[in-house]
Design a protein around this motif. Structure first.
Motif, mmCIF file in Angstrom:
data_model
loop_
_atom_site.group_PDB
_atom_site.id
_atom_site.type_symbol
_atom_site.label_atom_id
_atom_site.label_comp_id
_atom_site.label_asym_id
_atom_site.label_seq_id
_atom_site.Cartn_x
_atom_site.Cartn_y
_atom_site.Cartn_z
ATOM 1 N N LEU A 101 -10.980 -27.660 8.140
ATOM 2 C CA LEU A 101 -11.375 -28.927 8.767
ATOM 3 C C LEU A 101 -10.602 -29.142 10.057
ATOM 4 O O LEU A 101 -11.172 -29.473 11.106
ATOM 5 C CB LEU A 101 -11.145 -30.082 7.799
ATOM 6 C CG LEU A 101 -11.409 -31.495 8.324
ATOM 7 C CD1 LEU A 101 -12.890 -31.677 8.629
ATOM 8 C CD2 LEU A 101 -10.940 -32.531 7.319
ATOM 9 N N TRP A 102 -9.284 -28.929 10.022
ATOM 10 C CA TRP A 102 -8.459 -29.117 11.210
ATOM 11 C C TRP A 102 -8.861 -28.144 12.315
ATOM 12 O O TRP A 102 -8.851 -28.508 13.494
ATOM 13 C CB TRP A 102 -6.988 -28.942 10.872
ATOM 14 C CG TRP A 102 -6.459 -29.945 9.897
ATOM 15 C CD1 TRP A 102 -6.981 -31.182 9.616
ATOM 16 C CD2 TRP A 102 -5.323 -29.807 9.053
ATOM 17 N NE1 TRP A 102 -6.238 -31.811 8.651
ATOM 18 C CE2 TRP A 102 -5.204 -30.989 8.281
ATOM 19 C CE3 TRP A 102 -4.397 -28.802 8.854
ATOM 20 C CZ2 TRP A 102 -4.195 -31.196 7.355
ATOM 21 C CZ3 TRP A 102 -3.380 -29.002 7.926
ATOM 22 C CH2 TRP A 102 -3.289 -30.187 7.187
ATOM 23 N N LEU A 103 -9.202 -26.919 11.927
ATOM 24 C CA LEU A 103 -9.610 -25.928 12.928
ATOM 25 C C LEU A 103 -10.915 -26.322 13.616
ATOM 26 O O LEU A 103 -11.151 -25.945 14.762
ATOM 27 C CB LEU A 103 -9.714 -24.542 12.289
ATOM 28 C CG LEU A 103 -8.386 -23.933 11.833
ATOM 29 C CD1 LEU A 103 -8.622 -22.628 11.081
ATOM 30 C CD2 LEU A 103 -7.438 -23.732 13.001
ATOM 31 N N LEU A 104 -11.768 -27.065 12.934
ATOM 32 C CA LEU A 104 -12.992 -27.583 13.561
ATOM 33 C C LEU A 104 -12.703 -28.810 14.427
ATOM 34 O O LEU A 104 -13.364 -29.025 15.443
ATOM 35 C CB LEU A 104 -14.015 -27.971 12.492
ATOM 36 C CG LEU A 104 -14.744 -26.842 11.809
ATOM 37 C CD1 LEU A 104 -15.548 -27.377 10.634
ATOM 38 C CD2 LEU A 104 -15.662 -26.129 12.790
ATOM 39 N N LEU A 105 -11.734 -29.603 14.030
ATOM 40 C CA LEU A 105 -11.460 -30.862 14.731
ATOM 41 C C LEU A 105 -10.661 -30.675 16.019
ATOM 42 O O LEU A 105 -10.837 -31.441 16.966
ATOM 43 C CB LEU A 105 -10.724 -31.832 13.801
ATOM 44 C CG LEU A 105 -11.557 -32.370 12.645
ATOM 45 C CD1 LEU A 105 -10.687 -33.170 11.694
ATOM 46 C CD2 LEU A 105 -12.714 -33.205 13.161
ATOM 47 N N ILE A 106 -9.784 -29.700 16.071
ATOM 48 C CA ILE A 106 -8.946 -29.511 17.262
ATOM 49 C C ILE A 106 -9.783 -29.261 18.515
ATOM 50 O O ILE A 106 -9.543 -29.906 19.548
ATOM 51 C CB ILE A 106 -7.884 -28.422 17.022
ATOM 52 C CG1 ILE A 106 -6.847 -28.956 16.024
ATOM 53 C CG2 ILE A 106 -7.214 -27.992 18.318
ATOM 54 C CD1 ILE A 106 -5.863 -27.919 15.511
ATOM 55 N N PRO A 107 -10.812 -28.386 18.492
ATOM 56 C CA PRO A 107 -11.644 -28.241 19.699
ATOM 57 C C PRO A 107 -12.367 -29.531 20.078
ATOM 58 O O PRO A 107 -12.547 -29.817 21.270
ATOM 59 C CB PRO A 107 -12.646 -27.140 19.328
ATOM 60 C CG PRO A 107 -11.998 -26.378 18.234
ATOM 61 C CD PRO A 107 -11.154 -27.368 17.488
ATOM 62 N N LEU A 108 -12.757 -30.334 19.072
ATOM 63 C CA LEU A 108 -13.397 -31.617 19.380
ATOM 64 C C LEU A 108 -12.403 -32.579 20.032
ATOM 65 O O LEU A 108 -12.756 -33.328 20.937
ATOM 66 C CB LEU A 108 -13.995 -32.233 18.122
ATOM 67 C CG LEU A 108 -15.176 -31.483 17.519
ATOM 68 C CD1 LEU A 108 -15.557 -32.067 16.166
ATOM 69 C CD2 LEU A 108 -16.362 -31.499 18.466
ATOM 70 N N ALA A 109 -11.162 -32.547 19.578
ATOM 71 C CA ALA A 109 -10.123 -33.385 20.194
ATOM 72 C C ALA A 109 -9.852 -32.920 21.618
ATOM 73 O O ALA A 109 -9.593 -33.739 22.510
ATOM 74 C CB ALA A 109 -8.846 -33.349 19.365
ATOM 75 N N ASN A 149 -5.295 -35.828 8.289
ATOM 76 C CA ASN A 149 -4.067 -35.636 9.055
ATOM 77 C C ASN A 149 -3.979 -36.842 9.991
ATOM 78 O O ASN A 149 -4.803 -36.983 10.892
ATOM 79 C CB ASN A 149 -4.105 -34.335 9.844
ATOM 80 C CG ASN A 149 -2.830 -34.082 10.613
ATOM 81 O OD1 ASN A 149 -2.385 -34.926 11.379
ATOM 82 N ND2 ASN A 149 -2.247 -32.915 10.421
ATOM 83 N N GLY A 150 -3.024 -37.710 9.741
ATOM 84 C CA GLY A 150 -2.930 -38.945 10.511
ATOM 85 C C GLY A 150 -2.748 -38.719 11.999
ATOM 86 O O GLY A 150 -3.311 -39.447 12.818
ATOM 87 N N PHE A 151 -1.984 -37.697 12.366
ATOM 88 C CA PHE A 151 -1.729 -37.445 13.781
ATOM 89 C C PHE A 151 -2.976 -36.889 14.473
ATOM 90 O O PHE A 151 -3.272 -37.242 15.608
ATOM 91 C CB PHE A 151 -0.530 -36.517 13.943
ATOM 92 C CG PHE A 151 0.704 -37.070 13.283
ATOM 93 C CD1 PHE A 151 1.380 -38.144 13.846
ATOM 94 C CD2 PHE A 151 1.161 -36.561 12.086
ATOM 95 C CE1 PHE A 151 2.495 -38.685 13.229
ATOM 96 C CE2 PHE A 151 2.271 -37.093 11.460
ATOM 97 C CZ PHE A 151 2.939 -38.158 12.036
ATOM 98 N N ASN A 182 1.485 -38.181 6.472
ATOM 99 C CA ASN A 182 0.441 -38.169 7.494
ATOM 100 C C ASN A 182 0.082 -36.765 7.958
ATOM 101 O O ASN A 182 -0.827 -36.608 8.761
ATOM 102 C CB ASN A 182 0.841 -39.044 8.677
ATOM 103 C CG ASN A 182 0.440 -40.468 8.429
ATOM 104 O OD1 ASN A 182 -0.729 -40.795 8.471
ATOM 105 N ND2 ASN A 182 1.410 -41.296 8.120
ATOM 106 N N MET A 183 0.767 -35.781 7.474
ATOM 107 C CA MET A 183 0.388 -34.407 7.805
ATOM 108 C C MET A 183 -0.715 -33.900 6.883
ATOM 109 O O MET A 183 -1.410 -32.953 7.217
ATOM 110 C CB MET A 183 1.603 -33.494 7.737
ATOM 111 C CG MET A 183 2.580 -33.770 8.840
ATOM 112 S SD MET A 183 3.962 -32.641 8.703
ATOM 113 C CE MET A 183 5.090 -33.412 9.847
ATOM 114 N N ALA A 184 -0.891 -34.522 5.724
ATOM 115 C CA ALA A 184 -1.919 -34.091 4.787
ATOM 116 C C ALA A 184 -2.923 -35.193 4.463
ATOM 117 O O ALA A 184 -3.908 -34.945 3.806
ATOM 118 C CB ALA A 184 -1.284 -33.589 3.505
#
Length: 174
Positions: A39-47, A83-85, A136-138
């Motif tokens: 999920l995070w790997l998909l969200l980072i490019p969107l961010a 992930n809160g951050f 907030n990391m998880a």
């Protein structure tokens, strides 16, 4: 002595992922933190598409009608980034994420300087801030509303001034 430690550490480091995966498998878990890492790997490019100011508060996780539609099409229907951050970055950009992190880190550092003072309240507040940062990391607690998670902000809004009261020297004792 150092080479002996290296000789034992190297095979252990090579076997650790397999042992960790097996141990987590016994608990019904996996190395992806139950789907969070993909999920995070998909969200980072969107961010990174809107890095400075993000998508706007409450404007990212709108289901199939918002930017989260891309994520939902490729993974599960995540209600937030887990992930809160990362949620801060998506919603209010890196500027907001840095500001939000500083709101937590500055009081933490000030309290950490006095954690050996012997005051139990200061130790508790310090541990609470550490827990809040790691939680907030998880999970996403920083921007999620609702009484269950808002209690963290209620506690922080109490702990910061309370800790300052305990840490400020008594001016009348001169």
């Amino acid at each position: 002595m150092g080479s002996l430690a290296f000789a034992f550490a190297l095979p252990g480091a090579l076997l650790l992922p397999e042992l960790l995966e097996a141990a987590l498998g016994l608990l019904g878990k996996d190395l992806t933190l139950t789907g969070r890492i993909p999920l995070w790997l998909l969200l980072i490019p969107l961010a990174l598409e809107r890095p400075l100011l993000g998508y706007g508060y409450g404007a990212f996780w709108l289901g199939e009608s918002g930017p989260s539609a891309t994520v939902w099409a490729l993974t599960w229907d995540a209600p937030h980034a887990h992930n809160g951050f990362l949620d801060l970055w998506l919603e209010i950009g890196i500027v907001g994420a840095i500001f939000g992190a500083l709101l937590l880190i500055i009081p933490l550092v000030r309290i950490a300087l006095h954690v050996t003072s012997g005051l139990r309240l200061i130790k508790f507040i310090f541990l609470f801030f550490i827990f809040f940062l790691f939680a907030n990391m998880a999970e996403s607690v920083l921007l999620v509303s609702g009484l269950g998670k808002a209690i963290y902000w209620v506690l922080i809004s109490y702990f910061v001034p309370a800790s300052q009261l305990y840490l400020t020297p008594n001016r009348n004792s001169r």
